[in-house]
Design a protein around this motif. Structure first.
Motif, PDB file in Angstrom:
ATOM      1  N   SER A   1      -7.930 -95.640  -1.242  1.00 16.47           N
ATOM      2  CA  SER A   1      -6.469 -95.743  -1.223  1.00 16.47           C
ATOM      3  C   SER A   1      -5.833 -94.657  -2.085  1.00 16.47           C
ATOM      4  O   SER A   1      -4.867 -94.020  -1.681  1.00 16.47           O
ATOM      5  N   ILE A   2      -6.382 -94.426  -3.256  1.00 12.79           N
ATOM      6  CA  ILE A   2      -5.854 -93.409  -4.166  1.00 12.79           C
ATOM      7  C   ILE A   2      -6.008 -92.009  -3.558  1.00 12.79           C
ATOM      8  O   ILE A   2      -5.052 -91.243  -3.491  1.00 12.79           O
ATOM      9  N   LEU A   3      -7.221 -91.703  -3.104  1.00 15.63           N
ATOM     10  CA  LEU A   3      -7.493 -90.357  -2.589  1.00 15.63           C
ATOM     11  C   LEU A   3      -6.716 -90.045  -1.309  1.00 15.63           C
ATOM     12  O   LEU A   3      -6.454 -88.881  -1.014  1.00 15.63           O
ATOM     13  N   SER A   4      -6.324 -91.062  -0.574  1.00 15.71           N
ATOM     14  CA  SER A   4      -5.614 -90.831   0.692  1.00 15.71           C
ATOM     15  C   SER A   4      -4.119 -90.575   0.506  1.00 15.71           C
ATOM     16  O   SER A   4      -3.435 -90.224   1.465  1.00 15.71           O
ATOM     17  N   LYS A   5      -3.612 -90.694  -0.703  1.00  8.56           N
ATOM     18  CA  LYS A   5      -2.174 -90.556  -0.934  1.00  8.56           C
ATOM     19  C   LYS A   5      -1.680 -89.118  -0.886  1.00  8.56           C
ATOM     20  O   LYS A   5      -0.534 -88.869  -0.552  1.00  8.56           O
ATOM     21  N   ASP A   6      -2.531 -88.167  -1.237  1.00  7.93           N
ATOM     22  CA  ASP A   6      -2.094 -86.775  -1.263  1.00  7.93           C
ATOM     23  C   ASP A   6      -3.330 -85.873  -1.292  1.00  7.93           C
ATOM     24  O   ASP A   6      -4.305 -86.191  -1.976  1.00  7.93           O
ATOM     25  N   LEU A   7      -3.269 -84.776  -0.580  1.00 12.46           N
ATOM     26  CA  LEU A   7      -4.397 -83.843  -0.543  1.00 12.46           C
ATOM     27  C   LEU A   7      -4.637 -83.158  -1.886  1.00 12.46           C
ATOM     28  O   LEU A   7      -5.719 -82.614  -2.116  1.00 12.46           O
ATOM     29  N   GLN A   8      -3.660 -83.169  -2.767  1.00 12.35           N
ATOM     30  CA  GLN A   8      -3.801 -82.513  -4.070  1.00 12.35           C
ATOM     31  C   GLN A   8      -4.375 -83.452  -5.136  1.00 12.35           C
ATOM     32  O   GLN A   8      -4.475 -83.069  -6.300  1.00 12.35           O
ATOM     33  N   ILE A   9      -4.750 -84.654  -4.737  1.00 12.04           N
ATOM     34  CA  ILE A   9      -5.390 -85.583  -5.675  1.00 12.04           C
ATOM     35  C   ILE A   9      -6.878 -85.261  -5.715  1.00 12.04           C
ATOM     36  O   ILE A   9      -7.527 -85.144  -4.680  1.00 12.04           O
TER      37      ILE A   9
END
Length: 120
Positions: A25-33
């Motif tokens: 869930s966290i990693l899917s929020k933004d490609l810059q994470i």
């Protein structure tokens, strides 16, 4: 294999599945994470600046998301404890994840970095 991957693999169910779902869930929020490991726990950075961690409660082993700039987030389920700056969102691994709440909190936390409230 990275140490952060081992962190997840060494957990037992239902904790492992819950933590892996939170990770996704966290990693899917933004490609810059990006994901790394700090202080022995998975750390998630936005443009190189830590914005949240995954960890487990020492007593219950229940997972939680620790928001680095939690002081700027307002939600009834966030807990401050003895922290001045950070807040946690505890999760019961034996229940369905409150995914809408988690996604909203993650978006709110990321917005702090994207809008310049927290410089990156």
């Amino acid at each position: 294999m990275r140490n952060v991957d081992l962190y997840f693999l060494n957990k037992e169910e239902p904790f492992k599945g819950c933590l892996l779902a939170l990770r996704e869930s966290i990693l899917s929020k933004d490609l810059q994470i990006t994901e790394t490991q700090k202080y022995g726990m998975p750390c998630y950075c936005f443009k190189g600046k830590a914005f949240c961690y995954l960890w487990t409660d020492k007593k219950t082993q229940f997972p939680y998301i620790l928001f680095v700039e939690g002081q700027y987030l307002n939600h009834q389920k966030l807990e401050t404890g003895k922290r001045a700056r950070m807040k946690i969102f505890p999760v019961d691994p034996k229940k369905d994840l409150p995914i809408r709440t988690i996604n909203a909190l993650l978006q709110d936390a990321l917005l702090l970095y994207k809008n310049g409230t927290i410089p990156v």
